[in-house]
Design a protein around this motif. Structure first.
Motif, PDB file in Angstrom:
ATOM      1  N   ILE A 124      -7.189   4.924  -1.793  1.00 43.11           N
ATOM      2  CA  ILE A 124      -7.389   5.882  -2.497  1.00 43.11           C
ATOM      3  C   ILE A 124      -8.178   4.274  -3.770  1.00 43.11           C
ATOM      4  O   ILE A 124      -7.726   5.220  -5.197  1.00 43.11           O
ATOM      5  CB  ILE A 124      -5.484   5.957  -2.713  1.00 43.11           C
ATOM      6  N   GLY A 125      -7.537   3.630  -3.906  1.00 50.18           N
ATOM      7  CA  GLY A 125      -8.452   2.065  -4.606  1.00 50.18           C
ATOM      8  C   GLY A 125      -7.676   2.521  -5.469  1.00 50.18           C
ATOM      9  O   GLY A 125      -8.105   1.303  -7.083  1.00 50.18           O
ATOM     10  N   CYS A 126      -6.190   2.214  -5.504  1.00 49.35           N
ATOM     11  CA  CYS A 126      -5.189   1.629  -6.670  1.00 49.35           C
ATOM     12  C   CYS A 126      -5.249   0.877  -7.003  1.00 49.35           C
ATOM     13  O   CYS A 126      -4.457  -0.342  -7.542  1.00 49.35           O
ATOM     14  CB  CYS A 126      -3.409   2.313  -5.606  1.00 49.35           C
ATOM     15  N   ARG A 127      -5.614  -1.037  -5.286  1.00 51.99           N
ATOM     16  CA  ARG A 127      -5.449  -2.060  -5.468  1.00 51.99           C
ATOM     17  C   ARG A 127      -4.568  -3.217  -5.694  1.00 51.99           C
ATOM     18  O   ARG A 127      -4.590  -4.032  -6.457  1.00 51.99           O
ATOM     19  CB  ARG A 127      -6.412  -2.581  -6.926  1.00 51.99           C
ATOM     20  N   TYR A 128      -3.112  -2.255  -5.704  1.00 53.53           N
ATOM     21  CA  TYR A 128      -2.248  -2.948  -5.735  1.00 53.53           C
ATOM     22  C   TYR A 128      -1.579  -3.937  -4.790  1.00 53.53           C
ATOM     23  O   TYR A 128      -0.938  -4.951  -4.930  1.00 53.53           O
ATOM     24  CB  TYR A 128      -1.121  -1.535  -5.310  1.00 53.53           C
ATOM     25  N   GLN A 163      -4.286  -5.867  -3.739  1.00 50.91           N
ATOM     26  CA  GLN A 163      -4.632  -6.239  -4.122  1.00 50.91           C
ATOM     27  C   GLN A 163      -3.903  -7.491  -5.331  1.00 50.91           C
ATOM     28  O   GLN A 163      -4.125  -8.775  -5.474  1.00 50.91           O
ATOM     29  CB  GLN A 163      -6.358  -6.429  -4.928  1.00 50.91           C
ATOM     30  N   ALA A 164      -3.131  -6.955  -5.861  1.00 51.53           N
ATOM     31  CA  ALA A 164      -2.185  -7.475  -6.825  1.00 51.53           C
ATOM     32  C   ALA A 164      -1.220  -8.782  -5.792  1.00 51.53           C
ATOM     33  O   ALA A 164      -0.558  -9.865  -5.915  1.00 51.53           O
ATOM     34  CB  ALA A 164      -1.679  -6.775  -7.564  1.00 51.53           C
ATOM     35  N   VAL A 209     -13.482   1.525  -3.002  1.00 53.93           N
ATOM     36  CA  VAL A 209     -11.831   1.222  -1.863  1.00 53.93           C
ATOM     37  C   VAL A 209     -12.160  -0.347  -1.150  1.00 53.93           C
ATOM     38  O   VAL A 209     -13.429  -0.829  -1.746  1.00 53.93           O
ATOM     39  CB  VAL A 209     -12.340   1.916  -0.512  1.00 53.93           C
ATOM     40  N   CYS A 264       0.887  -1.074   0.025  1.00 55.44           N
ATOM     41  CA  CYS A 264      -0.375   0.151   0.085  1.00 55.44           C
ATOM     42  C   CYS A 264       0.628   1.358  -0.006  1.00 55.44           C
ATOM     43  O   CYS A 264       1.582   1.819   1.266  1.00 55.44           O
ATOM     44  CB  CYS A 264      -0.904  -0.070   1.186  1.00 55.44           C
ATOM     45  N   PHE A 284     -12.900  -5.295  -3.922  1.00 56.47           N
ATOM     46  CA  PHE A 284     -12.442  -3.736  -3.816  1.00 56.47           C
ATOM     47  C   PHE A 284     -13.253  -3.508  -4.544  1.00 56.47           C
ATOM     48  O   PHE A 284     -15.087  -4.105  -4.532  1.00 56.47           O
ATOM     49  CB  PHE A 284     -12.032  -3.678  -5.302  1.00 56.47           C
TER      50      PHE A 284
END
Ligand code: SF4
Lengths: 306, 405
Positions: free
Chosen positions: A195-199, A201-202, A239, A174, A211
């Motif tokens: 900020i919802g970048c979804r890193y 998740q990856a 988010v 994050c 998400f």
């Protein structure tokens, strides 16, 4: 690794005497970290424009913020909810254990979790997959089996959720520290800071993070009014969220919803630091294993065959 | 200050004046940009649920484009080497144009990233002072840092050089050389950090390979020169400025060297992945052969490989590569093939199968494609405008007149 050794490992890691490459990087760059942390305090004037990171909220901030959230839910769905902020208990570290010989794949836990945590229809924290007996290989797992027809012969069932890792790759990933490990071992997300970048998740090896692609919509009659800021309050759109071991329950001495709903008794939950707890006994006596141990994430979630 | 405002005014005048074809071209690009803007608005207002991304494939065409244009931005350093290390005059003349390509690529990268955020309104959480930056742990935080520096560098260099030229003064090398040298180093850095962003994820076997960073650099040394060569050809044809043949020869030469290396590295990757045949190579199988009924990606990747080979043959046969048309065609093939290889073909297999073995296929939908086209059109629009000013200044048509100041 034997259970004793793994327990030893867990304790050793808890004491923080581990040394990794990234650990080295961290020391080497500690200066940078300190610098960024010290510049990260808020400028007073802009404060109102910005929401604050959870860890910087004062009690007064929290009171106002929680009241605002409660009022918003009331206005939107007519439901009176309370947003609390239960704190980790001293000396407690939560661990979940799951008996694979008991789990029959009925997915009650999945639905109980969804209701408890105010999840919209397209988000589920738990996945129960069906694997052929004789293997736990996820590559061939069946995700879409019919829970009405379980247990099928020749099949085993493997529930997967956030493993609340000791060394969570998502937290490292994050960019804005919107997700972190609490002192009791629970990995939480600040839904107002993400900020919802979804890193993350990856970065998660367990497919544990979800998400909010849309504004979550939950029928008012299904809203669980007992909420906490860091767990099951209704999330904003855009988010990331995940299983929090139901911290609004477990930090108040209750079991997580998934465990309570499980009709087979496959789930065990408790404080690993308590020598008499059930999870501690399971870890000491049973043949346990963790998912993807080779990745070095050190999950606080164990599987065993009872 | 007044002089600078005067300068900006004449730049604006230069951009706004042009022939009929110029207006048509710019008008067309403007319409596409506008449509992209509408799609962006919906991304923000309705949430990313309007895209085809999912929890399984949580990054799509936006991140693919980002990765691709990082390469383009970085590859500009390849032109700076002959200009400032070997001090070849013909190259110095195109440094400004090259840096403009770099800065526009960076701006496009940022657009692709920001439009892909769930909460673009919280962008300030990333800023020093107001936000919280997760250094040194987060590779994404590092990427944001190095990108900010890159943006400043590649804005500063062409802006300074152009303004000096406008004033009719020789640039002060003390103000040029250090940032130029730094920008060469930075090209490698932004690239490597972006590669590490993916390759450091132990959750994704497909990216988790040491070969990723070198492959990034090499493939950028193909797509970048190909795009630059096409831009320069367009300038020679429509821009009223003559870029030396030597520059084209050099770019074609870079392609001739780097394309085989790129194919070689691809081959190494394919061999290792597919030969070991373990469960962790499912992603590679998905990319090259498809999994079950999911066979869209293989069509793209094999087309790309065929394009690579065709382009290579053109570039290797002297009689063919000396024909501008064939040379340009081979560049166009490479622009596409690297986009497949290093864009979609890199990002999507990382998510497929999911860490729990689920296969979900992602295909961008209309709104994502319109947004992509919009950002590309905005890039072309900016480039045309900036190139027009640059050419006018470089050729001396736009400069400080006596009495202006
Ligand atoms: S999605 Fe949110 S929690 Fe996850 S890495 Fe990005 S900012 Fe952090």
């Amino acid at each position: 690794m034997t259970p004793e050794a793994r327990l030893g490992e867990l304790v050793r890691l808890r004491l923080g005497r581990h040394d990794t490459r990234r650990g080295f990087l961290k020391t080497a760059l500690a200066g940078a970290a300190v610098a960024s942390a010290s510049t990260a305090c808020d400028g007073a004037g802009v404060e109102k424009l910005l929401s604050k990171h959870y860890l910087k909220l004062t009690d007064e901030d929290k009171r106002k913020l929680f009241a605002r959230i409660e009022a918003e839910v009331l206005a939107r769905s007519g439901v009176r909810v309370t947003v609390g902020d239960p704190q980790p208990m001293a000396g407690v570290e939560f661990v979940h254990a799951l008996d694979l010989s008991l789990c029959n794949g009925n997915r009650r836990c999945v639905e109980a979790c969804a209701r408890e945590n105010n999840l919209p229809d397209d988000i589920r924290y738990l996945r129960v997959v069906e694997v052929d007996a004789g293997t736990l290989e996820l590559a061939n797992a069946e995700h879409a089996y019919d829970p009405e027809l379980v247990p099928r012969s020749g099949k085993n069932y493997l529930p997967v959720q956030c493993q609340q890792c000791k060394k969570p790759p998502c937290v490292d990933a994050c960019p804005v520290k919107a997700t972190w490990v609490e002192p009791d071992g629970i990995v939480v997300v600040d839904y107002d800071w993400c900020i919802g970048c979804r890193y993350c998740q990856a970065a998660c090896p367990y497919y544990a993070r979800r998400f909010n692609f849309r504004e979550p919509s939950i029928e008012p009659s299904r809203i669980n009014p007992d909420q906490a800021y860091l767990s099951n309050r209704i999330r904003p759109a855009g988010v990331v969220e995940k299983c929090t071991y139901c911290l609004h329950r477990t930090r108040r001495g209750r079991y997580p919803a998934c465990l309570e709903a499980c009709p087979t008794g496959a789930r065990k939950f408790g404080n690993i630091n308590d020598e008499n707890s059930e999870v501690r006994r399971m870890l000491e006596r049973k043949r346990t294993y963790v998912l993807k141990e080779e990745l070095g994430t050190v999950p606080r979630f164990f599987y065993f065959f009872g | 200050m007044i002089r600078y405002l005067q300068y900006l005014k004449s730049c604006a005048g230069c951009v706004l004046r042009g022939g009929r074809n110029y207006y048509l071209w710019m008008g067309g690009l403007f319409v596409l940009t506008f449509l992209g803007g509408i799609s962006w608005y919906h991304h923000i207002a309705d949430g990313l649920g309007i895209t085809n991304m999912s929890n399984q494939v949580s990054w799509g065409i936006g991140i693919a484009n980002f990765v691709y244009f990082v390469g383009v931005a970085a590859s500009v350093a390849l032109l700076i080497v002959p200009a400032y290390i070997y001090r070849i005059e013909e190259f110095k003349a195109v440094v400004v144009l090259a840096e403009i390509i770099a800065v526009i690529s960076v701006v496009m990268c940022l657009s692709f990233i920001i439009s892909d955020l769930g909460r673009p309104d919280r962008l300030l959480h990333l800023s020093p002072g107001l936000g919280v930056i997760n250094l040194p742990s987060s590779h994404l935080a590092w990427d944001v840092m190095v990108f900010s520096v890159q943006l400043v560098l590649s804005l500063y260099i062409p802006a300074y050089l152009l303004y000096k030229r406008y004033l009719g003064q020789a640039p002060n090398l003390a103000f040029v050389l250090p940032p130029v040298m730094l920008s060469m180093l930075w090209a490698v850095i932004i690239h490597t950090v972006t590669a590490f962003l993916l390759s450091a994820l132990k959750s994704r076997d497909f990216w988790n390979t040491g070969l990723l960073a070198p492959r990034f650099l090499v493939s950028a040394a193909v797509s970048g020169p190909a795009i630059i060569l096409l831009c320069f050809a367009a300038i020679n044809r429509y821009g009223g400025m003559r870029i030396a043949d030597r520059v084209f020869d050099y770019l074609a030469h870079v392609l001739r060297v780097m394309l085989p290396v790129n194919l070689f590295l691809l081959g190494c990757e394919v061999f290792t992945e597919l030969h070991s045949g373990t469960a962790v190579t499912e992603s590679a199988r998905y990319l090259f052969f498809g999994l079950g009924e999911h066979t869209l990606l293989p069509k793209f990747i094999w087309t790309a490989i065929v394009f690579d080979v065709v382009a290579l043959v053109i570039l290797l046969v002297p009689r063919w590569r000396q024909q501008p048309r064939l040379l340009y065609a081979s560049c166009a093939l490479l622009v596409f093939s690297i986009w497949v290889e290093k864009g979609m073909g890199l990002v999507l297999p990382g998510f497929t199968p999911s860490p729990l073995g689920e296969v979900v296929e992602y295909v961008p939908n209309a709104s994502e494609i319109v947004l992509t086209i919009g950002i590309l059109a905005a890039g072309a629009l900016l480039f045309t405008a900036a190139a027009k000013v640059t050419i006018a200044v470089q050729t001396g048509r736009l400069r400080l007149q006596e009495g202006d100041a």
